[in-house]
Design a protein around this motif. Structure first.
Motif, PDB file in Angstrom:
ATOM      1  N   GLN A 171       2.159  13.035   8.859  1.00 13.91           N
ATOM      2  CA  GLN A 171       2.205  11.969   7.860  1.00 13.91           C
ATOM      3  C   GLN A 171       1.007  12.140   6.924  1.00 13.91           C
ATOM      4  O   GLN A 171      -0.016  11.475   7.062  1.00 13.91           O
ATOM      5  CB  GLN A 171       2.195  10.588   8.525  1.00 13.91           C
ATOM      6  CG  GLN A 171       3.463  10.291   9.300  1.00 13.91           C
ATOM      7  CD  GLN A 171       3.541   8.860   9.797  1.00 13.91           C
ATOM      8  OE1 GLN A 171       2.571   8.109   9.760  1.00 13.91           O
ATOM      9  NE2 GLN A 171       4.707   8.473  10.276  1.00 13.91           N
TER      10      GLN A 171
ATOM     11  N   LEU B  51      -0.814   1.180   5.486  1.00 16.19           N
ATOM     12  CA  LEU B  51       0.036  -0.006   5.430  1.00 16.19           C
ATOM     13  C   LEU B  51       0.407  -0.464   6.838  1.00 16.19           C
ATOM     14  O   LEU B  51       0.363  -1.657   7.138  1.00 16.19           O
ATOM     15  CB  LEU B  51       1.294   0.300   4.611  1.00 16.19           C
ATOM     16  CG  LEU B  51       2.341  -0.820   4.523  1.00 16.19           C
ATOM     17  CD1 LEU B  51       1.752  -2.063   3.866  1.00 16.19           C
ATOM     18  CD2 LEU B  51       3.579  -0.345   3.760  1.00 16.19           C
ATOM     19  N   GLU B  52       0.753   0.473   7.702  1.00 16.87           N
ATOM     20  CA  GLU B  52       1.119   0.113   9.078  1.00 16.87           C
ATOM     21  C   GLU B  52      -0.056  -0.514   9.821  1.00 16.87           C
ATOM     22  O   GLU B  52       0.116  -1.472  10.579  1.00 16.87           O
ATOM     23  CB  GLU B  52       1.623   1.350   9.817  1.00 16.87           C
ATOM     24  CG  GLU B  52       2.970   1.841   9.322  1.00 16.87           C
ATOM     25  CD  GLU B  52       3.449   3.071  10.064  1.00 16.87           C
ATOM     26  OE1 GLU B  52       2.657   3.634  10.849  1.00 16.87           O
ATOM     27  OE2 GLU B  52       4.607   3.474   9.864  1.00 16.87           O
TER      28      GLU B  52
ATOM     29  N   ASP C  47       0.866  -1.185   0.000  1.00 16.84           N
ATOM     30  CA  ASP C  47       0.000   0.000   0.000  1.00 16.84           C
ATOM     31  C   ASP C  47       0.897   1.228   0.000  1.00 16.84           C
ATOM     32  O   ASP C  47       1.863   1.284   0.764  1.00 16.84           O
ATOM     33  CB  ASP C  47      -0.912   0.010   1.229  1.00 16.84           C
ATOM     34  CG  ASP C  47      -2.109   0.943   1.059  1.00 16.84           C
ATOM     35  OD1 ASP C  47      -1.905   2.085   0.585  1.00 16.84           O
ATOM     36  OD2 ASP C  47      -3.233   0.540   1.389  1.00 16.84           O
ATOM     37  N   ASP C  48       0.598   2.199  -0.873  1.00 12.59           N
ATOM     38  CA  ASP C  48       1.467   3.387  -0.940  1.00 12.59           C
ATOM     39  C   ASP C  48       1.064   4.464   0.055  1.00 12.59           C
ATOM     40  O   ASP C  48       1.675   5.531   0.084  1.00 12.59           O
ATOM     41  CB  ASP C  48       1.528   3.953  -2.366  1.00 12.59           C
ATOM     42  CG  ASP C  48       0.177   4.408  -2.883  1.00 12.59           C
ATOM     43  OD1 ASP C  48      -0.842   4.209  -2.177  1.00 12.59           O
ATOM     44  OD2 ASP C  48       0.122   4.953  -4.001  1.00 12.59           O
ATOM     45  N   GLU C  49       0.047   4.213   0.881  1.00 14.57           N
ATOM     46  CA  GLU C  49      -0.294   5.112   1.983  1.00 14.57           C
ATOM     47  C   GLU C  49       0.274   4.503   3.265  1.00 14.57           C
ATOM     48  O   GLU C  49      -0.274   3.540   3.793  1.00 14.57           O
ATOM     49  CB  GLU C  49      -1.803   5.312   2.087  1.00 14.57           C
ATOM     50  CG  GLU C  49      -2.402   6.056   0.902  1.00 14.57           C
ATOM     51  CD  GLU C  49      -3.849   6.425   1.159  1.00 14.57           C
ATOM     52  OE1 GLU C  49      -4.110   7.164   2.129  1.00 14.57           O
ATOM     53  OE2 GLU C  49      -4.712   5.973   0.395  1.00 14.57           O
ATOM     54  N   LYS C  50       1.359   5.085   3.746  1.00 16.26           N
ATOM     55  CA  LYS C  50       2.098   4.491   4.852  1.00 16.26           C
ATOM     56  C   LYS C  50       1.251   4.232   6.104  1.00 16.26           C
ATOM     57  O   LYS C  50       1.338   3.150   6.699  1.00 16.26           O
ATOM     58  CB  LYS C  50       3.305   5.373   5.203  1.00 16.26           C
ATOM     59  CG  LYS C  50       4.225   4.752   6.240  1.00 16.26           C
ATOM     60  CD  LYS C  50       5.441   5.627   6.498  1.00 16.26           C
ATOM     61  CE  LYS C  50       6.330   5.020   7.569  1.00 16.26           C
ATOM     62  NZ  LYS C  50       7.513   5.867   7.857  1.00 16.26           N
TER      63      LYS C  50
ATOM     64  N   SER D 121       5.840  -0.255   0.140  1.00 13.54           N
ATOM     65  CA  SER D 121       5.079   0.990   0.006  1.00 13.54           C
ATOM     66  C   SER D 121       4.897   1.451  -1.437  1.00 13.54           C
ATOM     67  O   SER D 121       4.352   2.524  -1.668  1.00 13.54           O
ATOM     68  CB  SER D 121       5.762   2.100   0.820  1.00 13.54           C
ATOM     69  OG  SER D 121       7.100   2.274   0.394  1.00 13.54           O
ATOM     70  N   ASP D 122       5.342   0.666  -2.408  1.00 14.42           N
ATOM     71  CA  ASP D 122       5.079   0.992  -3.809  1.00 14.42           C
ATOM     72  C   ASP D 122       5.214  -0.256  -4.656  1.00 14.42           C
ATOM     73  O   ASP D 122       5.708  -1.301  -4.199  1.00 14.42           O
ATOM     74  CB  ASP D 122       6.008   2.099  -4.326  1.00 14.42           C
ATOM     75  CG  ASP D 122       7.485   1.758  -4.208  1.00 14.42           C
ATOM     76  OD1 ASP D 122       7.883   0.681  -4.710  1.00 14.42           O
ATOM     77  OD2 ASP D 122       8.235   2.544  -3.611  1.00 14.42           O
TER      78      ASP D 122
ATOM     79  N   GLY E 230       6.043  -5.395   4.660  1.00 19.35           N
ATOM     80  CA  GLY E 230       5.342  -4.362   3.910  1.00 19.35           C
ATOM     81  C   GLY E 230       6.150  -3.821   2.756  1.00 19.35           C
ATOM     82  O   GLY E 230       7.387  -3.825   2.792  1.00 19.35           O
TER      83      GLY E 230
END
Length: 287
Positions: free
Chosen positions: A203, A14-15, A8-11, A34-35, A32
């Motif tokens: 963020q 993703l966390e 997932d590119d939304e950190k 991120s892109d 994870g």
């Protein structure tokens, strides 16, 4: 047990997804990306390693809308391999479900992700992968398995009265009381004392609250917290950071760069905020 890659590119999202996955006893490991580029690199390494190799991946939890390649693009690329990992799409958009299942997706989970819905996706992935499983704890994911390592920001859930939860979900303000702020972790709402927050990090549309015990993510812009907490001694030192003045341990000036030490963290002070911060610290030192 499953070896998982979440993409997932939304950190912040993703966390949160990784936290929920690592809390499921049927998940052996969850990493994870991120892109799309990072995801393909990890998946390629897993395919070269083989399904039982040290870098193997059993299932990819994949966002659809990302910069560059989309999740659907990645799934199409993987479809050309003999033994690709399973795919579970995790997305905020309902309109791609048909394409997702045409690509043999195991499941299609909508955001915001509910723990019980994610647990069902894990169950389906376990069933298709043939990996041994352990039954999940009633009501959703259990605590992280022993040896899995600490999850950043994870703290023991505190039960919240139904009325308080309703007020939070209805948008009745971020603060439960003047001295507390509501945070969510793994679908559980708890309250953190503002006095325990050392600094806040921007963020995107979210803000990460750093305390001595961990960190918490809230969907509030940093500018809003700056305005709301100014009277509590929080000062802006950078476009990314808001700091509790009383938690600053040291101010350093080195080769024209100003930094502050807050506990174990060292944060940069932008030039536009340096003079104001020095004046505030001087007034504080003088009583």
């Amino acid at each position: 047990m499953l070896r998982v890659l979440a993409v997932d590119d939304e950190k912040p999202l993703l966390e949160e997804l990784l936290y929920l996955l690592r809390s499921d006893p049927r998940v052996r490991s969850a990493e994870g990306a991120s892109d799309a580029t990072e995801a393909l690199r990890r998946i390629t390494r897993a395919l070269e390693s083989g399904p039982d190799g040290p870098d193997g991946i059993d299932v990819v939890f994949l966002d659809i809308h990302m910069a560059g390649l989309t999740g659907l693009d990645i799934a199409r690329l993987l479809a050309g391999f003999a033994r690709p990992p399973l795919i579970v799409f995790v997305t905020a958009h309902e309109g791609f479900a048909v394409q997702a299942f045409d690509l043999k997706a195991v499941d299609y989970v909508l955001k915001p992700v509910r723990p019980e819905r994610l647990a069902e996706a894990v169950r389906r992935a376990c069933a298709q992968s043939g990996r041994t499983t352990e039954p999940p704890a009633p009501g959703g994911p259990a605590a992280p398995p022993t040896g899995a390592g600490p999850v950043p920001g994870a703290m023991a859930p505190v039960p919240v009265p139904r009325r308080a939860l309703a007020e939070v979900s209805a948008g009745a303000g971020a603060d439960r009381a003047p001295d507390q702020i509501a945070v969510e972790l793994g679908g559980v709402t708890r309250f953190v004392a503002i006095a325990d927050i050392a600094y806040v990090e921007a963020q995107g549309d979210y803000a990460r609250l750093h305390t001595d015990e961990g960190s918490h993510l809230v969907r509030i812009p940093l500018a809003t917290l700056e305005e709301r907490w100014a009277a509590r001694g929080f000062v802006r030192i950078h476009r990314r950071h808001l700091v509790a003045l009383g938690r600053i341990d040291e101010l350093r000036l080195d080769a024209g760069t100003t930094t502050v030490r807050v506990g174990s963290a060292e944060l940069q002070v932008s030039r536009r905020h340096t003079r104001e911060l020095r004046d505030l610290l001087m007034r504080q030192a003088m009583g």
